[in-house]
Motif scaffolding. Structure first.
Motif, PDB file in Angstrom:
ATOM      1  N   VAL A 548       5.494  13.198   9.143  1.00 19.55           N
ATOM      2  CA  VAL A 548       4.709  13.623   7.980  1.00 19.55           C
ATOM      3  C   VAL A 548       3.761  12.488   7.583  1.00 19.55           C
ATOM      4  N   ASP A 549       2.596  12.826   7.110  1.00 20.03           N
ATOM      5  CA  ASP A 549       1.644  11.835   6.608  1.00 20.03           C
ATOM      6  C   ASP A 549       2.318  10.989   5.515  1.00 20.03           C
ATOM      7  N   GLU A 552       1.659  12.187   1.961  1.00 13.14           N
ATOM      8  CA  GLU A 552       2.315  13.455   1.620  1.00 13.14           C
ATOM      9  C   GLU A 552       3.825  13.286   1.514  1.00 13.14           C
ATOM     10  N   ARG A 555       4.391  11.747  -1.831  1.00 20.44           N
ATOM     11  CA  ARG A 555       4.009  12.622  -2.949  1.00 20.44           C
ATOM     12  C   ARG A 555       5.099  13.613  -3.292  1.00 20.44           C
ATOM     13  N   LYS A 556       5.788  14.110  -2.259  1.00 21.02           N
ATOM     14  CA  LYS A 556       6.834  15.110  -2.491  1.00 21.02           C
ATOM     15  C   LYS A 556       7.998  14.549  -3.297  1.00 21.02           C
ATOM     16  N   ARG A 563       3.182   8.964  -8.862  1.00 25.41           N
ATOM     17  CA  ARG A 563       2.318   9.718  -7.950  1.00 25.41           C
ATOM     18  C   ARG A 563       0.850   9.589  -8.365  1.00 25.41           C
ATOM     19  N   ASP A 567      -2.129   8.616  -5.910  1.00 25.73           N
ATOM     20  CA  ASP A 567      -3.235   9.561  -5.683  1.00 25.73           C
ATOM     21  C   ASP A 567      -4.585   8.908  -5.971  1.00 25.73           C
TER      22      ASP A 567
END
Lengths: 727, 149
Positions: A548-549, A552, A555-556, A563, A567
């Motif tokens: 996974v990036d 990302e 972020r989850k 976050r 961002d």
């Protein structure tokens, strides 16, 4: 813990003061109320002290008193902005002065806490300094209104001018200050909403710049007193060791030498007319040391001690949710990595120094200190005099970084001066003494184990820290049932100070305390420096394992404020779309009450040469007092953090520190400095610090970018030991 | 006795000629604007000009500069008029703790004498002073501004 404000400072015992002031060095919470102290005329007569924070001269000069130390971080200017904002004074007429801790103590700690560490200078005192400014403004307005025989409510103040609005009559602060100083302070004041600020919140220039570009700024090391002599010290090269003997006669006839003196059990100093004569003689002085038990310790033995802690049964739990062991055992994929972080020296540009003048009646000290009250306590203790007969004059610091929260060098200066009553003694450490005697950034190792489910979700995480405790070294009285809570900076389950940003359903973060004979200390960023590397580099490894990036993946799991800063940097740095040949890495943490994140952009040549091109960094400090200064603190924190990443390492051989100067403990230079873009993204709903938080995200962001560039996971620092040629 | 010319004044100093110039400036002449940082020529805090050239005074013996012209940070301004590098430093709010800045400014003044319009690469090569607070971005901007002034 709470320290109660005292009512009878003069009756305070030296011991009690010592304990209480040293207890707050670590930046633990200190609860007390600052009253709007009653008026008292300042010593110089012409100037009127409106209250503890504000003095106004007849020529309208506004003197704002600053209790916290200025070591480059800009607190002096920021605190003055906060007072001036409420005072509604003319900023161009503002100057500042430091009250002494002795004056504060004599006035029931009128200026509150002097400790300047943990990025707390502004966030811990903003309320009472603003109240001080507001109270002074009300008193000045009342004085004008009384003179005009009009209601105070009809008058308003702006820019140091009071206007009676119905009549348009005007007067200035300087003209009414003497009368205002005699008034009772208002019972309550209302503080301005930060959205209405015109002085605070603005990127005003620092107040302390001019003398720093002309050479006129007098740092502690520059102090000159009549009849002053200079002392240079050698303390036992092995911490914990003592002096067995020294042969003073061998150097007594050397140029300029006045005295050779023992300093506690572990040190010996030469007092001479100049630094160079004192240094030359103390280096020639034959000294026999008893190094004690520490002599058997080496970096290898410390590494082995810490490694054992990674799997030890017993550890202090700092953060726990669910059942991490079971979740990891049942996970579809298990990821494990072991990291390490070395001892570091603060290496302030101005070496440790302090000047002391002792007589049997009184002891005065001039010192660059981050904690005036602790320095006063150390002075009284070493002088064996009541606190009320001692004082400390705080100097502008040539760097602090946590080192000058300690008072070892103050104690030494007093102990030397005590052996030469009536003669001012300026103790100056050589760089070599400074490099080898420190409260070092604690050493640690960390084993991280993570479990991913089949969909790549993080279902369990165990983070085992093993390493030295700062509190155990400096203030064991603050350990909690043996545990050092400061160890978990950035890893805590919640709270306003330094919470772990990720919601992991099954989590265990624990610490196997493994102390060494070296003293550990608070080093800018403190435990967030290694904790951020461990967490943020491992999150990258987990993301990679999950396919996974890294943005990302984080972020989850991240809580909203964590976050948001991540961002912000991802967007500004165009995460995922770096310029050709460059590679990016991310990191975030919460520390010192603020949320920070960074995106680093690096390239690595085929020969393994690393270039750090740019770092975009976001800070949410809640409320912003001086954005220009925040930008400088962010960039400056990266110089400090990247210096450590590239070169920083204190190693031990036969119990002694091996690095002695900047040739063996290098610092990042101009050519290596990346472009830094500081994003300030305040949410306005809390007060966080800015001196330290971002330092922690520089290293992991760069390390993660290096992985993108080379495929290599670097799990120990400094980078100078690693071959970065792409795998 | 060593005869020294510092900031346009002549001094006779009675010190061992092997004494570093830095400590003669600071302790004998009382010119404390020049700072001690390392004593081994690494950090540049002690940078002064000797016959117009930047030198790290902690590793220059006072005997070696006898009869030469030494300039320190104290003599950079002409009366109340700051040198353009000092002015650029104020305009860009460069210093934080400021301890290394005397040496940094002296190094920059020497650079601009040699290269009036330095490139970033010139700056990287010439300005190797250590600054632990890390005001390098402001330093770079201020150098370019001073070059244009």
């Amino acid at each position: 813990m709470t320290v109660k404000a005292r009512t009878a400072a003069s009756a305070l015992s030296r011991r009690a003061f010592l304990v209480e002031t040293t207890a707050v060095v670590g930046g633990l919470s200190l609860g007390f109320n600052i009253p709007f102290l009653g008026a008292a005329q300042a010593a110089d007569g012409a100037a009127a002290e409106i209250n503890a924070w504000v003095v106004i001269r007849p020529d309208d000069t506004v003197v704002i008193r600053i209790a916290r130390s200025e070591m480059g971080q800009g607190t002096l200017t920021g605190l003055a902005q906060l007072v001036a904002e409420e005072l509604q004074c003319d900023w161009s007429k503002v100057t500042t002065e430091f009250p002494t801790p002795g004056q504060s103590l004599a006035r029931q700690r009128a200026w509150g806490n002097f400790s300047t560490g943990g990025s707390r200078g502004i966030r811990e005192s903003h309320k009472y300094v603003r109240e001080g400014g507001a109270a002074a403004r009300e008193m000045l307005i009342q004085a004008a209104a009384t003179a005009w025989k009009v209601p105070a409510a009809e008058c308003a103040a702006a820019n140091s001018v009071i206007t009676h609005q119905p009549s348009g009559r005007k007067t200035s602060y300087g003209k009414v200050a003497a009368k205002a100083a005699k008034l009772a302070p208002p019972a309550t004041v209302t503080l301005k909403d930060p959205k209405d600020w015109t002085i605070a919140g603005k990127g005003l220039k620092r107040l302390d710049t001019a003398p720093k570009v002309t050479g006129e700024q007098v740092y502690g090391i520059d102090l000159k007193l009549p009849g002053m002599l200079v002392a240079v010290i050698r303390d036992c090269p092995v911490n914990g060791g003592v002096v067995k003997s020294f042969d003073a006669a061998k150097v007594a006839g050397m140029p300029g030498v006045k005295r050779v003196v023992a300093v506690d059990q572990s040190g010996v100093a030469v007092v001479a007319d100049t630094f160079w004569n004192a240094k030359t003689a103390v280096e020639a002085l034959p000294v026999e040391w008893d190094p004690g038990e520490g002599a058997t310790v080496s970096s290898a033995s410390i590494a082995a001690l810490l490694k054992e802690g990674l799997d030890a049964d017993k550890a202090y739990v700092g953060n726990k949710a669910g059942d991490a062991a079971a979740a990891i055992a049942g996970a579809a994929k298990k990821v494990e990595a072991v990291f390490s972080y070395p001892f570091l020296n603060h290496a302030t540009m101005e070496p440790m120094n302090a000047t002391a003048l002792y007589t049997p009646e009184r002891c005065e000290v001039w010192a660059p200190t981050q904690n005036g009250e602790a320095a006063l306590a150390a002075t009284a203790d070493a002088a064996e005099l009541p606190v009320a007969r001692c004082d400390v004059h705080k100097m502008i610091l040539g760097g602090g970084f946590g080192r000058r929260g300690r008072t070892d060098y103050v104690r030494q200066a007093v102990l030397i001066a005590k052996q030469m009553p009536g003669t001012p003694i300026k103790l100056i450490w050589t760089r070599e003494e400074d490099m080898t005697h420190c409260g070092f950034h604690p050493i640690s190792q960390c084993k991280l184990t993570g479990g991913l489910d089949a969909a790549g979700n993080l279902v369990g995480l165990h983070m085992r820290l093993s390493g030295q405790s700062i509190l155990a070294s400096l203030m064991p009285q603050n350990l909690q049932n043996g545990m050092d809570p400061v160890t978990f900076q950035g890893l805590n389950p919640g709270g306003a100070e330094s919470a772990f940003g990720y919601d992991v359903p099954n989590l265990l973060i624990d610490h196997a305390m493994r102390n060494t004979h070296l003293t550990a200390g608070f080093w800018r960023g403190v435990n967030t420096n290694h904790n951020a590397i461990y967490v943020e580099c491992f999150m990258d490894e987990l993301a990679h394992a999950a396919g996974v990036d890294p943005l990302e993946f984080r972020r989850k799991l991240l809580k909203p404020k964590h976050r948001a800063v991540l961002d912000a940097v991802a967007e500004r740095a165009h995460w995922g779309n770096p310029p050709p040949g460059r590679h990016q890495g991310l990191a975030q943490i919460m520390g010192f009450g603020s949320y920070v994140a960074a995106c680093a952009e690096v390239s690595v040549s085929p020969e393994g040469k690393l270039t750090i091109h740019k770092i975009v960094a976001a800070t949410n400090p809640g409320v912003v007092v001086n954005p220009a200064q925040i930008e400088r603190q962010v960039a400056g924190s990266f110089v400090y953090g990247l210096s450590a990443l590239l070169y920083g390492e204190i190693t031990v051989k036969d119990g002694a520190v091996e690095q002695t100067n900047f040739d063996t403990y290098n610092s990042l230079r101009m050519a290596e400095m990346p472009e830094v873009e500081a994003l300030i993204v305040p949410t306005g709903d809390f007060w966080g610090g800015v001196g330290e938080p971002t330092i922690a995200v520089a290293a992991p962001a760069v390390l993660n970018a290096i992985f993108q560039a080379t495929g290599k996971r670097i799990r120990s620092v400094p980078l100078m030991h690693h071959d970065l040629r792409p795998a | 006795m060593t005869t020294l010319s510092v900031n346009g004044k002549t001094y006779k100093v009675d010190v061992d000629p092997q004494t570093p110039l830095l400590w003669v400036l600071r302790d004998t002449l009382g010119l404390t604007g020049t700072k001690y940082g390392c004593g081994i020529g690494q950090c540049g805090s002690c940078t002064v000009h000797v016959d117009g050239e930047a030198m790290r005074s902690c590793v220059v013996q006072v005997g070696a500069v006898a009869g030469r012209h030494v300039t320190t940070i104290e003599a950079l301004a002409k009366g109340h008029v700051l040198h353009r590098v000092q002015q650029a430093w104020i305009d860009h709010d460069v210093p934080q703790c400021g301890y290394c800045q005397s040496g940094m400014i002296m190094a920059v003044v020497a650079l601009l004498k040699e290269k009036p319009q330095p490139t970033d690469a010139d700056i990287d090569d010439a300005i190797t002073n250590i600054c632990r607070c890390g005001t390098f971005q402001q330093v770079r901007a201020a150098i370019h501004a001073a070059a244009k002034a």
